[in-house]
Design an enzyme around this catalytic site. Sequence first.
Site, PDB file in Angstrom:
ATOM      1  N   ASP B   9       0.896  -1.217  -0.202  1.00  0.00           N
ATOM      2  CA  ASP B   9       0.091   0.059  -0.159  1.00  0.00           C
ATOM      3  C   ASP B   9       0.890   0.901  -0.078  1.00  0.00           C
ATOM      4  O   ASP B   9       1.591   1.581   0.876  1.00  0.00           O
ATOM      5  CB  ASP B   9      -0.839  -0.047   1.234  1.00  0.00           C
ATOM      6  CG  ASP B   9      -1.594   1.308   1.389  1.00  0.00           C
ATOM      7  OD1 ASP B   9      -1.627   1.882   0.733  1.00  0.00           O
ATOM      8  OD2 ASP B   9      -2.263   1.518   2.452  1.00  0.00           O
ATOM      9  N   LYS B  72       2.437  11.101  -3.472  1.00  0.00           N
ATOM     10  CA  LYS B  72       1.514  10.304  -4.231  1.00  0.00           C
ATOM     11  C   LYS B  72       0.468  11.437  -5.074  1.00  0.00           C
ATOM     12  O   LYS B  72       0.041  11.128  -6.096  1.00  0.00           O
ATOM     13  CB  LYS B  72       0.703   9.468  -3.249  1.00  0.00           C
ATOM     14  CG  LYS B  72      -0.368   8.810  -3.800  1.00  0.00           C
ATOM     15  CD  LYS B  72      -0.939   7.915  -2.711  1.00  0.00           C
ATOM     16  CE  LYS B  72      -2.109   6.957  -3.187  1.00  0.00           C
ATOM     17  NZ  LYS B  72      -2.542   6.037  -2.273  1.00  0.00           N
ATOM     18  N   GLU B 168      -7.607   0.706  -4.078  1.00  0.00           N
ATOM     19  CA  GLU B 168      -7.584   0.605  -2.552  1.00  0.00           C
ATOM     20  C   GLU B 168      -8.907   0.220  -2.127  1.00  0.00           C
ATOM     21  O   GLU B 168      -8.758  -0.648  -1.136  1.00  0.00           O
ATOM     22  CB  GLU B 168      -7.051   1.875  -2.032  1.00  0.00           C
ATOM     23  CG  GLU B 168      -5.604   1.985  -2.432  1.00  0.00           C
ATOM     24  CD  GLU B 168      -4.930   3.487  -2.307  1.00  0.00           C
ATOM     25  OE1 GLU B 168      -6.052   4.537  -1.766  1.00  0.00           O
ATOM     26  OE2 GLU B 168      -4.035   3.610  -2.651  1.00  0.00           O
ATOM     27  N   ASP B 191     -13.315   5.219   1.799  1.00  0.00           N
ATOM     28  CA  ASP B 191     -12.152   5.210   2.046  1.00  0.00           C
ATOM     29  C   ASP B 191     -11.543   6.421   1.822  1.00  0.00           C
ATOM     30  O   ASP B 191     -11.131   7.004   0.659  1.00  0.00           O
ATOM     31  CB  ASP B 191     -11.156   4.258   0.936  1.00  0.00           C
ATOM     32  CG  ASP B 191      -9.761   4.247   1.066  1.00  0.00           C
ATOM     33  OD1 ASP B 191      -9.287   4.767   1.788  1.00  0.00           O
ATOM     34  OD2 ASP B 191      -9.366   3.506   0.256  1.00  0.00           O
TER      35      ASP B 191
END
Lengths: 189, 604
Positions: B9, B72, B168, B191
Amino acid sequence: MTDYFEELGIPRRAALDAEAVRAAFQARGAALHPDHARGESDRAEKAGAFQDLQEAYAVLSSTPRRLRHLGELLGYVAPRAGIIDESLMPLFSKIHTLLQKVDALLAQKTQATSALSKALLTAPTLEMESSLAECAGELLERSRELHDRLRAWDEAAPVPDVLAGAGQEAAFLEKWELQIQQRRLRLME
Amino acid sequence: MNEPIAGIDLGTTNSLIGVVEAGFPILLADEQGSRLTPSVVYFPKDGTAPVIGSAALRRRATDPERTIVSVKALMGRRRGDVDIHPAFPIAYNAQGEIQIEVDGKYHSPVAIGALIIGRLKEIAEARLERPIHRAVITVPAYFNDAQRQATKQAGEMAGFTVERILNEPTAAALAYGLQRLGEAAKIAVFDLGGGTFDLSILEMREGVFQVLATHGDTQLGGDDFDRALVAWLAARAFPDGGSPPPDATARLLDAAVAAKHQLSSAEQTDISLPFMRGTEHFQITLSRSEFENIIRPIADRTRQPCRQALSDAKMLPADLDQILLVGGSTRIPLVRQIAAEIFGQEPNTSSHPDEAVALGAVIQGGILNGSMQQMTLLDVTPLSLGIETFGGLMNVILPRNTTIPCKAGEMFTNAVDQQPSMLIRILQGEREMARDNWTLGQLQIDFPPVPRGSARVGVQFSIDADGILHVLARDTKTQQDVVLEIRHAAIQVDDARVEEMISASIENAFDDIHERQWTEAKLKAHELLAAVQTALPLAVEFLSKEENETITQAAQAVNSALEKSSLPDLKQANHTLDQATESLAAILVEKAMDDAMRRQGLMD
């Protein structure tokens, strides 16, 4: 041509329940999925087979596409250009007029920057929302009627040109449902 | 035995790695016993090797320009895509891709990502005492093609064969479903991480996990809460306005993050920063409700993707059996409350917010190497794929929420005699006009030299299991397939224009800004005055005489500021009128709701 009903392992019917189509797709998909392949050549083969399966699922889970496919299997090529059936006209003009009003309101809403001008648009927003909900209800009713008709035809032998007409009706209903749903989402923003 | 495939992850804030051992997914800890590695890279001043993880995070407050955080958010992004201003300097290369500048050297976000993944690889290999070559890496479901490619490249640069790019929320669903393979259920995964938000709706049945719809926002997360809180704190620490110096901002950020964490369990927290301005200390007590007021507008942005996904899945909130919360930001009580409101049920908080996604990546690794054959994942492409067609419209070829891998064909023909080739713009997104969507790249289709309308080239667009696009052209005569290269050349052309526009606007910057601010203020004034004129008579019975008077006076002040053509006066008057009409606005909303209820009551 590929028979998508066979591909998915479900009976060739005009009326199909979305849940049942999905369950069939899940069962076949698990067996065919490239993730479970052993070795490169098996993977490539499964990937191709899975893509075909997914295409069958996409076609059969959409009523207009399913009806067109069924018509084609029965040797009838439906004309693509849609002409609105007489019986749909009143609903069409109602939706068309409403959508224009909603779009005008949405344009006003994007221009409103202060809390007060936004507040002033609350009443028309709620009014439009309830009109849209009413139209959505009518569309749902029409879709149910259509589904019942399709089921009746499944019992008898389906006639290709009747199917084509139903396919066009389904395509219009689907398109309007989408347009209404889209406007309702935007009104809530 | 099959070689293990690591599950990774790569998070905005923290990253994790794990493998399947003895049939169970496990996460691996570093030498300090921590499974979470902060996604931070610090470049030391002396030019020695970059520091990665918690040691790097400790540098954020003292060396913000050399400490790369939240990389990211920059991966696979181009000029114009992102609207954030990190504490470290960024630049653009000729392709319009973001570059991070440290000591005059440029690092791509992919290279920074690779350093973080490399560190995870090191941790895993140390724990397992064997090399690991293959990995599954997760990405936000709403990532586009370029962001997925960038993540894959980062994994490859770190020395992995990347076996899968996994969404994810889907990963989190796998982790949740592992213990419940016999159950059939419809679930939503909410999420909210450090930088991104995803909402996916899945159906699980007999080990098959089918994603039905997914939606999200790739620029919404805990970082946005931090920024809002820093701005709020800065306004109090430096009350005379202006932006605080960079080192003060960096300290405020550390304090904001700590306060945010505290307020997930505590009702209030004390922030104390000595020597904020020279010898002056900054001290403040922040209550949870104050914090919630600060972040509410941001947290509310999760609502629309949820409604959209429900609508796409043709479901109502009541159709869902579970609402799974994952991502660190779902620890915030307000976020949980919003999720509960949207779905009309208490969310399930049994998943570990930081670890569920990584565990899911590990499980997918197990599926791929054959050690977890009992599970199958049917995921979807989050964004519609299309091409630009007549009149600048987007023509959808593969609609969003199509199960992947998938393919679709299009036939192209020549429009004029002997036309050698044509260019097609490939787009991702949901907007009607091509220009409002994200341009994936351009495609050149070559034609044989024949009269117009007689060339026929079939083009097959396929999206692989990673959600990445591949394009094949098939010559219908020879049945030969050619892989078409997707070019990103279009961006360079735009670059020159952007440059031009920037320099032009700098020259006229001063006039422009004043002019623009005046126009904006004037528009706002007209809007407010018109709204007051309509609203006052509607709500006159609900307002006290004083309230009425205050509003009328504030409106007069706006009018006189307009006459004087004074920008500061007008801004102030607008602001006062805006505030004075707040209760009037609230009354109108309430009245409209009541009327609607009454109407419905009559209709029912």
